[in-house]
Every structure is written in structure tokens, then in C-alpha cells.
Design an enzyme around this catalytic site. Structure first.
Site, mmCIF file in Angstrom:
data_model
loop_
_atom_site.group_PDB
_atom_site.id
_atom_site.type_symbol
_atom_site.label_atom_id
_atom_site.label_comp_id
_atom_site.label_asym_id
_atom_site.label_seq_id
_atom_site.Cartn_x
_atom_site.Cartn_y
_atom_site.Cartn_z
ATOM 1 N N GLU A 270 -3.588 -0.751 -4.654
ATOM 2 C CA GLU A 270 -4.928 -0.213 -4.870
ATOM 3 C C GLU A 270 -5.143 0.206 -6.317
ATOM 4 O O GLU A 270 -6.271 0.209 -6.816
ATOM 5 C CB GLU A 270 -5.169 0.978 -3.932
ATOM 6 C CG GLU A 270 -6.629 1.223 -3.621
ATOM 7 C CD GLU A 270 -6.818 2.242 -2.507
ATOM 8 O OE1 GLU A 270 -7.623 1.970 -1.610
ATOM 9 O OE2 GLU A 270 -6.161 3.304 -2.540
ATOM 10 N N HIS A 291 17.368 -11.807 7.819
ATOM 11 C CA HIS A 291 17.442 -12.883 8.807
ATOM 12 C C HIS A 291 16.079 -13.540 9.022
ATOM 13 O O HIS A 291 15.882 -14.247 10.015
ATOM 14 C CB HIS A 291 17.995 -12.333 10.121
ATOM 15 C CG HIS A 291 19.363 -11.747 9.961
ATOM 16 N ND1 HIS A 291 20.518 -12.450 10.234
ATOM 17 C CD2 HIS A 291 19.766 -10.522 9.532
ATOM 18 C CE1 HIS A 291 21.568 -11.681 9.990
ATOM 19 N NE2 HIS A 291 21.136 -10.504 9.557
ATOM 20 N N LYS A 393 -16.496 -1.447 3.295
ATOM 21 C CA LYS A 393 -17.112 -0.227 3.834
ATOM 22 C C LYS A 393 -18.628 -0.362 3.897
ATOM 23 O O LYS A 393 -19.260 0.020 4.894
ATOM 24 C CB LYS A 393 -16.735 0.984 2.969
ATOM 25 C CG LYS A 393 -15.292 1.436 3.104
ATOM 26 C CD LYS A 393 -15.054 2.673 2.257
ATOM 27 C CE LYS A 393 -13.627 3.167 2.382
ATOM 28 N NZ LYS A 393 -13.384 4.369 1.553
#
Length: 410
Positions: A270, A291, A393
Site C-alpha cells: 500500500e 513443497h 470504495k
């Protein structure tokens, strides 16, 4: 805390232009220009607030089964990172700290409300804006439940919010807190959410949990003059990005560090992921990922590097018939993986802490905050805004208004 740059030596050269930039960045930090109040602990939290937090927390711990922290992003990741890092893997200690408001899962919220039945619950809702969608959606449901369940709800709900006294209009959360006369903590206006771990937003849940925040704060203060060390870390990351290493695996070898890795991911993504710049940080828990993702880091495209967090001393146990302890085996694997990945074209920066303690974690988080800010300035971007976050938003807000308007007509 020590940083091993052995695997990235070729990325450490600093140009005269970069040195000039660092000189200017140092001046900015020392002047504490906009959004830099987090640099000094005294600007993050006052001694009187600390004492009041301890007093309130003592009362909460006496009567509390569940302490519910409602927040998202920087409003909760800092305290959760510290709490998980410093808590036992298995504990029945009270109060139980539970987090909500960091997603939009109806099943999580419903099961949480069911789980809280019959228990003594206290709530800390955290939102600097006081309007955060995920946080407020959960809080309104939980606050309604609290009012139905307890006659002393005013003592059980604490609000942590941004400073609205600087000319900003009051948010819905601030208006509710004022109307209901709820205890309110104020996050300083010149500190952004992802830099708020040393403010009331990050500290209050930690005090309630019983973690030694005095030592945590001392650890941060011990790194107040870490500019040189943080600059070196920021520069190496910049040079790695310039040479095509655009994905960073933040690698942990202790599972309880998972939320510290999530905090790191938010801080750097951010802060620096703007204007088509920045490194993509991903969380890499080892040895589990050796793995799976380990195959890519060893043998995939040469776009990756690792920042490895090593804890030198932990609780340990000797392995039968192996003449080695589990911790020694862990370190052996860590070093050989770094060696192998470097050979495969994925270099590592290794950050080593002596132990998992409040002091060490406090110092680490502060160092990383400074490093992230310096790295942002080196990229010539604003380290403290998040325009990309605001886009979703706004679209959600507009669509939500449209849906509510249409339903109101029916």
C-alpha cells in the site's frame, strides 16, 4: 536485530544521485513533514493515554471472556501481528481476543454471534474514517447484539477513531459514540492506518491481552535512529525491482508470524504500489511452501527475491535419534534454502531477531515502517496515500446507494 545482505551484495551499490535523494529524504523525516507523526512514539501515544489504557484494561480482564476487535487493514493488522507473534500456539488464557470486521462473510458474523452467547464480551471498534464499509457493517450488527444482551453496554464498547476536531465532518461512528456516550480513543490525524501500530489503534488490544507494551514501545524507540540501516534495506529492494525482481516472498519459518507477514504485505504494497511502480509482496510460510511455491522460487521465472525473517532462539525440543534439535533443523533448512534459491536466481535478504519478545518485535516493526517510507520516497511517490484503494470504495458506495434507492421504491 541483524540483517544479512550476503546474498544481495551486487544490489548494494549506491549512486551519487541516490545519495542525494537519501540526504533529502533524511531532511523530510527529521522535519516530520505531512503524515510522519508516527516517527516519534510521543506523537503516537501520550503517557497519560498509556496509563489510562492500562487502568481500563485491568478492569476489562477481570470480567471479560471475549475481547472483540472490529477493524480492517491497518486498524487491526498491527495489533493482530504482535499478538499472534507473542502468544503461545495453544492457550486457554482469558480474555480470548477475536477479530471481526475485516471481511464481508455472513457465515463468520453469524457464527461469531452464536459463539458469543452466554459469554462476557467487550468490544473495541477501530476505524480512522469512522465509515469503513466492512468494519461498520459488522459493528452495527454486533452493537445491536450488545445492546440487547447487556445493561452496561456503555462500559463494554470502546471506539477508536480519527481526530474529527481538525475541521473534518463527524463520521457516523463518531456521532454514535457521542450519542451513546461510549469511551473513545483518538488516532492522531498525521498517522495513517498502516503506520498506526504504536497508536491507540494498535496498542489498546495488546494491553488488554496482557502483552508488555512498555517493552514493545522501548523496542520501537531503540530504532529511532535506524535511518542508515533502513536506507540500506530500502535501496536493495529498489535495485532488485530495477533489475526485474518485482515479486518479493516474505518468508517465515515460524507459523505464529503469519499475521506479521500480512502486516508487512499491507505496509509495503500500500505504501509503494503506485504509479505502475513497486514490488508485489507475497506471504511465504516455510517449510510448508517448500513443497509448493518453493518450486517456482527455485526454478521459475527470475522475477522473485525473498525477505526471510529468522528467529534465532525459540522454545525447542531435541529430536530423537537425530542428534539435533528442531530449532537447529529449522535454521539448517533456512540457510540451505537461501543458498539453493540464490543459486537458482532468487536471492534472499535475511532479517534475524534474537527471540520473539515485545522488545524485538517493537524494534522490527518500527524499522520496517521507516524502510517502507524511505522506499516510497526513493520511488518518487507519496508513501502515505492509497488512491487505488479508494477506487473500489467509491464504486461500492455508488452501487450500494443505487440498490437501496431501488429497494425503497418497491
Amino acid at each position: 536485530m541483524k540483517i544479512n545482505f550476503d546474498y544481495v551484495k551486487q544490489y548494494q551499490t549506491i549512486s551519487s544521485l541516490e545519495q542525494q535523494m537519501l540526504n533529502e529524504i533524511y531532511k523530510k523525516l527529521e522535519k516530520k513533514e505531512s503524515m510522519l507523526d508516527w516517527l516519534d512514539i510521543e506523537s503516537c501515544i501520550s503517557s497519560s493515554e498509556l496509563e489510562e489504557m492500562k487502568k481500563i484494561s485491568y478492569g476489562i480482564r477481570k470480567f471479560c471472556d471475549i475481547f472483540l476487535v472490529i477493524g480492517i487493514g491497518g486498524s487491526y493488522l498491527g495489533s493482530r501481528a504482535v499478538l499472534e507473534s507473542l502468544s503461545p500456539y495453544f492457550s486457554k488464557k482469558k480474555p480470548e481476543i477475536i477479530f471481526a470486521g475485516h471481511q464481508l462473510s455472513g457465515s463468520y458474523l453469524k457464527e461469531l454471534l452464536d459463539y458469543m452467547e452466554g459469554k462476557s464480551v467487550y468490544v473495541n471498534v477501530i476505524s480512522k474514517s469512522g465509515e469503513t464499509l466492512e468494519t461498520m457493517a459488522s459493528f452495527h450488527m454486533i452493537y445491536g447484539w450488545m445492546k440487547k444482551t447487556y445493561s452496561d453496554v456503555q462500559k463494554r464498547v470502546i471506539v477508536t477513531i480519527g481526530d474529527s476536531s481538525r475541521g473534518d465532518s463527524s463520521s457516523s461512528l463518531k456521532k454514535l459514540a457521542d450519542k451513546e456516550q461510549l469511551k473513545t480513543w483518538i488516532i492522531p490525524s498525521e498517522i495513517g492506518g498502516r503506520y498506526s501500530v504504536f497508536t491507540v489503534a494498535g496498542l489498546f488490544p495488546l494491553v488488554v491481552s496482557g502483552i508488555d507494551i512498555d517493552e514493545f514501545i522501548k523496542g520501537a524507540q531503540s530504532k529511532r535512529n535506524c535511518f542508515s540501516e533502513s536506507s540500506q534495506y530500502a535501496l536493495v529492494r529498489k535495485h532488485l525491482e530495477e533489475r526485474g525482481k518485482i515479486v518479493e516472498a516474505f518468508t517465515i519459518y515460524e507459523e505464529k508470524l503469519s499475521f506479521l507477514a500480512a502486516w508487512y504485505q499491507q505496509l509495503f504494497a500500500e505504501t509503494q504500489g503506485k504509479n505502475q511502480k513497486g514490488i508485489l509482496p507475497i506471504i511465504n510460510p516455510n517449510t510448508t511452501n517448500l513443497h509448493s511455491l518453493g518450486q517456482y522460487l527455485q526454478d521459475g521465472r527470475r522475477i522473485t527475491f525473498e525477505t526471510v525473517l529468522q528467529i534465532k532462539n525459540t522454545k525447542d525440543i531435541n529430536l530423537e535419534n537425530e542428534r539435533i534439535s528442531m530449532n537447529e533443523l529449522n535454521h539448517l533448512v533456512l540457510n540451505q534454502v537461501a543458498n539453493a534459491h540464490s543459486y537458482g536466481g532468487t536471492p534472499s535478504i535475511i532479517i534475524a531477531l534474537e527471540e520473539l519478545s515485545p522488545f524485538e518485535i517493537g524494534g522490527l516493526l518500527y524499522f520496517l515502517e521507516v524502510s517502507a517510507a524511505i522506499g516510497g520516497y526513493l520511488l518518487e511517490i507519496d508513501p502515505f496515500n492509497q488512491p487505488g484503494v479508494e477506487i473500489y470504495k467509491q464504486r461500492v458506495k455508488e452501487e450500494l446507494k443505487s440498490i437501496q434507492k431501488n429497494k425503497g421504491k418497491n
